[in-house]
Design a protein around this motif. Structure first.
Motif, mmCIF file in Angstrom:
data_model
loop_
_atom_site.group_PDB
_atom_site.id
_atom_site.type_symbol
_atom_site.label_atom_id
_atom_site.label_comp_id
_atom_site.label_asym_id
_atom_site.label_seq_id
_atom_site.Cartn_x
_atom_site.Cartn_y
_atom_site.Cartn_z
ATOM 1 N N LEU A 36 0.813 -1.203 0.000
ATOM 2 C CA LEU A 36 0.000 0.000 0.000
ATOM 3 C C LEU A 36 0.852 1.261 0.000
ATOM 4 O O LEU A 36 0.537 2.252 -0.671
ATOM 5 C CB LEU A 36 -0.933 -0.018 1.214
ATOM 6 N N ALA A 37 1.976 1.241 0.734
ATOM 7 C CA ALA A 37 2.855 2.411 0.789
ATOM 8 C C ALA A 37 3.406 2.754 -0.597
ATOM 9 O O ALA A 37 3.634 3.927 -0.914
ATOM 10 C CB ALA A 37 3.994 2.156 1.770
ATOM 11 N N ASP A 38 3.627 1.738 -1.435
ATOM 12 C CA ASP A 38 4.130 1.971 -2.788
ATOM 13 C C ASP A 38 3.103 2.666 -3.677
ATOM 14 O O ASP A 38 3.454 3.155 -4.760
ATOM 15 C CB ASP A 38 4.536 0.642 -3.436
ATOM 16 N N CYS A 39 1.852 2.707 -3.238
ATOM 17 C CA CYS A 39 0.786 3.305 -4.049
ATOM 18 C C CYS A 39 0.545 4.772 -3.714
ATOM 19 O O CYS A 39 -0.369 5.390 -4.271
ATOM 20 C CB CYS A 39 -0.511 2.516 -3.866
ATOM 21 N N TYR A 40 1.347 5.346 -2.791
ATOM 22 C CA TYR A 40 1.155 6.754 -2.441
ATOM 23 C C TYR A 40 1.373 7.663 -3.646
ATOM 24 O O TYR A 40 0.672 8.643 -3.837
ATOM 25 C CB TYR A 40 2.095 7.147 -1.307
ATOM 26 N N GLN A 99 0.976 8.618 5.553
ATOM 27 C CA GLN A 99 2.107 8.796 4.645
ATOM 28 C C GLN A 99 2.129 10.200 4.041
ATOM 29 O O GLN A 99 3.198 10.729 3.717
ATOM 30 C CB GLN A 99 2.045 7.738 3.540
ATOM 31 N N ASP A 100 0.960 10.808 3.910
ATOM 32 C CA ASP A 100 0.890 12.152 3.340
ATOM 33 C C ASP A 100 1.436 13.223 4.283
ATOM 34 O O ASP A 100 1.508 14.391 3.911
ATOM 35 C CB ASP A 100 -0.563 12.479 2.961
ATOM 36 N N THR A 101 1.803 12.842 5.499
ATOM 37 C CA THR A 101 2.422 13.804 6.423
ATOM 38 C C THR A 101 3.944 13.735 6.370
ATOM 39 O O THR A 101 4.620 14.539 7.016
ATOM 40 C CB THR A 101 1.980 13.527 7.877
ATOM 41 N N VAL A 102 4.500 12.767 5.606
ATOM 42 C CA VAL A 102 5.940 12.496 5.620
ATOM 43 C C VAL A 102 6.676 13.403 4.636
ATOM 44 O O VAL A 102 6.229 13.609 3.506
ATOM 45 C CB VAL A 102 6.201 11.013 5.296
ATOM 46 N N ARG A 103 7.826 13.920 5.052
ATOM 47 C CA ARG A 103 8.611 14.784 4.184
ATOM 48 C C ARG A 103 9.384 13.967 3.150
ATOM 49 O O ARG A 103 9.618 12.771 3.305
ATOM 50 C CB ARG A 103 9.581 15.614 5.016
ATOM 51 N N GLU A 162 8.736 8.871 0.033
ATOM 52 C CA GLU A 162 7.794 8.631 1.132
ATOM 53 C C GLU A 162 7.563 7.146 1.394
ATOM 54 O O GLU A 162 7.351 6.741 2.545
ATOM 55 C CB GLU A 162 6.455 9.309 0.832
ATOM 56 N N ASN A 163 7.583 6.315 0.340
ATOM 57 C CA ASN A 163 7.322 4.891 0.565
ATOM 58 C C ASN A 163 8.437 4.230 1.380
ATOM 59 O O ASN A 163 8.182 3.332 2.184
ATOM 60 C CB ASN A 163 7.100 4.167 -0.755
ATOM 61 N N LYS A 164 9.667 4.689 1.204
ATOM 62 C CA LYS A 164 10.766 4.142 2.001
ATOM 63 C C LYS A 164 10.610 4.509 3.474
ATOM 64 O O LYS A 164 10.788 3.672 4.360
ATOM 65 C CB LYS A 164 12.105 4.660 1.471
ATOM 66 N N THR A 165 10.273 5.772 3.728
ATOM 67 C CA THR A 165 10.049 6.202 5.112
ATOM 68 C C THR A 165 8.893 5.445 5.737
ATOM 69 O O THR A 165 8.970 4.999 6.889
ATOM 70 C CB THR A 165 9.772 7.711 5.155
ATOM 71 N N MET A 166 7.811 5.266 4.955
ATOM 72 C CA MET A 166 6.626 4.615 5.497
ATOM 73 C C MET A 166 6.876 3.144 5.786
ATOM 74 O O MET A 166 6.358 2.592 6.776
ATOM 75 C CB MET A 166 5.465 4.767 4.516
ATOM 76 N N LYS A 167 7.674 2.479 4.966
ATOM 77 C CA LYS A 167 7.975 1.065 5.223
ATOM 78 C C LYS A 167 8.800 0.914 6.500
ATOM 79 O O LYS A 167 8.593 -0.032 7.270
ATOM 80 C CB LYS A 167 8.708 0.470 4.025
ATOM 81 N N LYS A 168 9.717 1.851 6.735
ATOM 82 C CA LYS A 168 10.480 1.812 7.988
ATOM 83 C C LYS A 168 9.556 2.058 9.175
ATOM 84 O O LYS A 168 9.653 1.378 10.206
ATOM 85 C CB LYS A 168 11.579 2.864 7.960
ATOM 86 N N ALA A 169 8.656 3.032 9.040
ATOM 87 C CA ALA A 169 7.719 3.330 10.121
ATOM 88 C C ALA A 169 6.795 2.142 10.381
ATOM 89 O O ALA A 169 6.464 1.825 11.530
ATOM 90 C CB ALA A 169 6.901 4.574 9.784
ATOM 91 N N THR A 170 6.371 1.469 9.314
ATOM 92 C CA THR A 170 5.512 0.291 9.458
ATOM 93 C C THR A 170 6.241 -0.824 10.197
ATOM 94 O O THR A 170 5.659 -1.498 11.061
ATOM 95 C CB THR A 170 5.054 -0.207 8.078
ATOM 96 N N LEU A 171 7.520 -1.026 9.869
ATOM 97 C CA LEU A 171 8.309 -2.047 10.560
ATOM 98 C C LEU A 171 8.409 -1.729 12.046
ATOM 99 O O LEU A 171 8.216 -2.610 12.901
ATOM 100 C CB LEU A 171 9.703 -2.133 9.950
ATOM 101 N N VAL A 172 8.692 -0.461 12.367
ATOM 102 C CA VAL A 172 8.784 -0.054 13.772
ATOM 103 C C VAL A 172 7.439 -0.241 14.462
ATOM 104 O O VAL A 172 7.345 -0.823 15.551
ATOM 105 C CB VAL A 172 9.242 1.422 13.887
#
Length: 490
Positions: free
Chosen positions: A96-100, A273-277, A282-292
Motif C-alpha cells: 500500500l505504501a508503494d501506491c502513495y 504517509q501524506d504527512t511524511v517529508r 515517502e514509501n521508504k520512510t513509510m515502510k520503515k515506520a511500518t516495521l517499527v
C-alpha cells in the motif's frame, strides 16, 4: 475570499468520489510559504512521527481483548494467529505504501487518501466499494473507541468507590454519562485542522498506549507468578466445561475478528504517509515506520495475550484490566485506565481526521465560493498565539462527534463491536485493495506463480473476515436480548 483560500478550495478534492484532504492556508507570516512539489504546505513528518501515528492507531482498545481472544483459541492457535496477522499486515502495508505516488516513487502524482490511491489503479466501482468499507470502518472505530473510553472511565469511578466504601458497596455506574463527557472532549480536539497539526497528540497517545499495555503485562506477570491463575489449555476454552460446541465455534471466529481489529490501521496508512517529508521517497520512510510500528505492537500483543491468558486462563475477561478486579492495587489500575482514556482521545482523532478531510475537501470543491465553507477566520490570542477558525469545520465536526457518541450509547457491546469492525475492515482494506493495486501497478500477469500466491492470500483472508463478521453479528444478537438502551452499567 483570499487567493490562498481559493487555491486551497480548488485543490481540496479530486472530485465527488476520491476526496483529497483539505488543508486550510497557513496564517500570513510576512513571506513566501514553504511548499512541496504539489503546492501544499511542506510536509515535515519523519519515521518517528509516522511510527507514533501507527502505534497510536494500532495499540488501541484491541490490545485489551487479546487475552480473551487467546483464551478462545488456546496456547497453540492464539500466538500463531497473532504472528500471522502481524506478518500479513506488515507485508500488505508495504504494498500500500508503494501506491502513495502514481508512477515514479519520487516525482509521481501524490495520492492524498486511500480512495485516491484506489482511483489511480482500479475501477470506479472499486473506488466506491473502498469508500464504503473505509469510512464505515472509520466511523465504527470512533464509536468503538467511545465505548472503550467510557468503560475505562467508569472503571476508575468503580475502583475508587470500592476502595472508599468496601467491596460490598453498590458501585455500578452508567456508561452513557462517560460517553457523553468523552464526546464533549472530542468536540474540542476535533477542531485541530488536519493530520499535520496532530503529531503532538499522536506522540502523547503513543506514550499512553505503551504505559497501559506495560501495566497490563506487569500485572499479568505478577498474577502468573504469585497466583491464583486460571486453567489454560492448548485448545483454549473447553467444550462442555466453559462453553458448548456451538459457542466454541462462534467465539473462536469472534476472537479472529478481535485480533484483526487489533491490527487495523491500513485504512489511514496513506493519510499518515501524506504527512511524511521528502526526500527520501515517502514509501521508504513509510515502510520503515511500518516495521517499527508493527513489530513494536506485536511484541506488546504477544505479551498481553499470552501473559493475560496465563494469568486468567479460559476465564479471561474481554477487557484484560477488568480481570484484575477493582481492588488492590487500585491506584495502578486507575492510572492504567487514565492512560487508556488519554490514548483514546488521540486515537479517535487519528481515525477521524480522514473523515473530516474527505467531507471538507468535497465541500470546498463543490462550493468553492461559499465563504461559510472555505473562509478561515484568524482568532488571535496575543501577538504570537492564535488559531484558524472555519465555521463549516466547527459545525460539521461537532455534529459528527455528537452522532457518533449517541450511536456508542446505543451500542455498548465491547467485544462484539471490536470483532465486527475488525472483520469488515481487515480483508478489503488491509489485504484486497493493496494486493489488487500491487498487481495492477507491477503488471503481474494472470495465473503466474506470484499472481496465484497473492490471490490465495486474499481469498484466505476473505474467509477469515467472513467468519469473524458472522460470529460478531451473532454475538450482538445475543447481547441485544438482554439490552435496555441507556441503562448499561459497568
Amino acid at each position: 475570499m483570499t487567493k490562498d483560500v481559493e487555491m486551497a478550495a480548488r485543490n481540496g478534492s479530486n472530485g465527488a468520489v476520491a476526496g483529497e484532504a483539505y488543508y486550510p492556508p497557513p496564517p500570513a507570516q510576512g513571506g513566501d510559504v514553504d511548499v512541496d512539489d504539489d503546492g501544499k504546505q511542506r510536509r515535515t513528518g519523519t519515521v518517528w512521527t509516522a511510527s507514533a501515528h501507527i502505534i497510536t492507531a494500532v495499540i488501541g482498545s484491541g490490545v485489551l481483548s487479546l487475552a480473551w481472544a487467546t483464551a478462545q483459541l488456546g496456547w497453540v492457535v492464539g500466538p500463531v494467529t497473532l504472528m500471522l496477522f502481524a506478518a500479513i499486515t506488515y507485508y500488505t502495508s508495504g504494498l500500500l505504501a508503494d501506491c502513495y505516488r502514481t508512477g515514479d516513487a519520487h516525482t509521481g502524482k501524490r495520492n492524498y487518501t486511500y480512495m485516491d490511491a484506489v482511483a489511480s489503479y482500479l475501477s470506479r466501482p472499486q473506488v466506491w466499494a473502498c469508500g464504503v468499507f473505509q469510512y464505515v470502518n472509520l466511523v465504527g472505530t470512533a464509536i468503538g473507541y467511545t465505548i472503550t473510553a467510557s468503560i475505562s472511565a467508569a472503571a476508575i469511578n468503580k475502583a475508587n468507590c470500592f476502595h472508599k466504601n468496601g467491596r460490598a458497596a453498590d458501585c455500578g455506574v452508567y456508561d452513557s454519562m462517560y460517553m457523553a463527557v468523552f464526546g464533549v472532549v472530542q468536540i474540542f480536539f476535533s477542531q485541530v485542522p488536519n493530520f499535520h497539526d496532530l503529531w503532538w497528540l499522536s506522540i502523547l497517545a503513543a506514550v499512553m498506549s505503551f504505559t497501559y499495555a506495560s501495566i497490563a503485562v506487569g500485572l499479568s506477570l505478577a498474577q502468573t507468578i504469585s497466583g491464583p491463575t486460571g486453567k489454560a489449555t492448548l485448545t483454549g476454552t473447553e467444550v462442555g466445561v466453559d462453553v458448548d460446541s456451538a459457542q466454541k465455534i462462534w467465539l473462536a471466529f469472534q476472537a479472529l475478528g478481535d485480533i484483526a481489529f487489533a491490527y487495523s490501521y491500513s485504512m489511514i496508512l496513506i493519510e499518515i504517509q501524506d504527512t511524511v517529508r521528502s526526500p527520501p521517497a515517502e514509501n521508504k520512510t513509510m515502510k520503515k515506520a511500518t516495521l517499527v510500528g508493527v513489530s513494536t505492537t506485536t511484541a506488546f500483543y504477544m505479551l498481553c495475550g499470552c501473559l493475560g491468558y496465563a494469568a486468567f486462563g479460559n476465564g479471561a475477561k474481554g477487557n484484560i484490566l477488568t480481570g484484575f478486579g477493582f481492588y488492590e492495587p487500585y491506584w495502578l489500575i486507575d492510572f492504567a485506565n487514565v492512560c487508556i482514556v488519554v490514548h483514546l482521545v488521540g486515537a479517535y482523532q487519528v481515525f477521524c481526521q480522514p473523515i473530516f478531510a474527505a467531507v471538507e475537501g468535497f465541500a470546498a470543491a463543490t462550493w468553492p465560493n461559499a465563504g461559510f465553507i472555505t473562509r478561515e477566520h484568524r482568532v488571535a490570542a496575543g501577538k504570537r498565539l492564535g488559531f484558524n477558525l472555519n465555521l463549516f469545520r466547527l459545525t460539521w465536526r461537532t455534529a459528527f462527534v455528537i452522532v457518533s457518541t449517541l450511536l456508542a450509547i446505543l451500542m455498548p457491546f465491547f467485544n462484539d463491536i471490536l470483532g465486527f469492525l475488525g472483520a469488515i475492515g481487515f480483508w478489503p482494506l488491509t489485504v484486497y485493495f493493496p494486493v489488487e493495486m500491487y498487481i495492477r501497478q507491477r503488471g503481474i500477469p494472470r495465473y503466474t506463480t506470484r499472481w496465484v500466491a497473492l490471490q490465495t492470500l486474499s481469498f484466505l483472508c476473505f474467509l477469515v473476515s467472513l467468519a469473524a463478521a458472522v460470529a460478531s453479528i451473532e454475538g450482538v444478537t445475543e447481547s441485544l436480548k438482554n439490552y435496555v438502551p441507556f441503562k448499561t452499567k459497568s
